[in-house]
Design an enzyme around this catalytic site. Structure first.
Site, PDB file in Angstrom:
ATOM      1  N   SER A  91      -3.472  -3.508  -9.174  1.00  0.00           N
ATOM      2  CA  SER A  91      -2.024  -3.471  -8.981  1.00  0.00           C
ATOM      3  C   SER A  91      -1.629  -2.139  -8.366  1.00  0.00           C
ATOM      4  CB  SER A  91      -1.312  -3.635 -10.333  1.00  0.00           C
ATOM      5  OG  SER A  91       0.078  -3.391 -10.227  1.00  0.00           O
TER       6      SER A  91
ATOM      7  N   TYR B 170       0.503  -2.910 -19.463  1.00  0.00           N
ATOM      8  CA  TYR B 170       0.054  -3.545 -18.222  1.00  0.00           C
ATOM      9  C   TYR B 170      -0.344  -2.487 -17.203  1.00  0.00           C
ATOM     10  CZ  TYR B 170       0.160  -6.191 -13.857  1.00  0.00           C
ATOM     11  OH  TYR B 170      -0.176  -6.747 -12.650  1.00  0.00           O
TER      12      TYR B 170
END
Length: 243
Positions: free
Chosen positions: A135, A148
């Protein structure tokens, strides 16, 4: 990585980025296997793409990860690409009463599962490529999703090590670094204003054709290239009025 003629396992391949990859890899004449927790979601993909092979699997459960590998070994021993795509995103704060329980689920799905799958699937003699989906938040955290962001930073670091460590086995490790995209990751509607998955898929496939080992797009491209000062400024912009 060659673009056609592969047999590919995509975890979380029934929605979001995973579904986008499934569609494109099929279009490029690959055999695609997808796994996920919900049989109904997998069936929806098959209804649209009958050639897709599916397997119900809860990757948060160690025994089911082992069962997935054994099933592939027995039935698809020519599998040569593993895409570690499945992940979850929890919007929460450290002060939430259920924070730790939710964090454990996120850590299991986003870290433990792909590491375990990697250690299993490198035993397939045919495996020559692993794609890890990290990410843009690997490089600068968004504090609404603190765990996350941290799991993706971990997975980015692990991917760099895997690229080095698996050279001796002739396994190419590719990092796919998406920004926020218009998916239901984290919750329905949270990313409606983000770029479409189709634009991201088109970009990363062009980068695959160019032989790149780190695939970026938009925000994630900027974060990969950012200086320490740029990252600090990006953190402040992302997290203004947070906390």
């Amino acid at each position: 990585m060659k673009i056609t003629g592969n047999k590919i396992l995509i975890t979380g391949g029934a929605s979001g980025i995973g579904l986008g990859l499934t569609e494109r890899f099929i279009r490029e004449n690959n055999t695609v296997i997808i796994c996920g927790r919900r049989e109904s979601a997998l069936q929806e993909v098959v209804d649209k793409f009958p050639a897709v092979i599916t397997r119900v699997c809860d990757l948060s459960v160690e025994a089911e990860r082992i069962e997935l590998f054994n099933w592939v070994s027995d039935n698809h021993s020519d599998l040569n690409v593993l895409v570690n795509n499945a992940g979850i995103q929890q919007w929460m704060t450290i002060a939430d009463t259920d924070f730790f329980q939710r964090a454990k689920v996120e850590i299991t799905t986003n870290i433990e599962a792909p590491i375990h799958l990697t250690s299993l699937f490198i035993n397939l003699k045919s495996l020559n490529t692993i794609i890890n989906v990290t990410s843009g938040l690997s490089f600068v955290p968004f504090t609404k999703v603190p765990v996350y962001s941290a799991t993706k930073a971990f997975f980015h670091s692990f991917t760099l090590s895997a690229q080095h460590l698996l050279k001796s086995k002739n396994i190419e490790v590719i990092e796919m670094v998406p920004p926020a995209l218009n998916t239901d990751l984290g919750g329905i509607g949270l990313h409606d204003a983000a770029p479409p998955v189709s634009d991201f898929i088109a970009s990363v496939f062009q980068q695959l054709k160019e032989g790149k080992s780190q695939l970026t797009f938009g925000f994630s491209e900027a974060m990969v290239k950012a200086s320490p000062e740029d990252l600090k400024n990006a953190f402040n912009r992302l997290n203004v009025n947070q906390g």
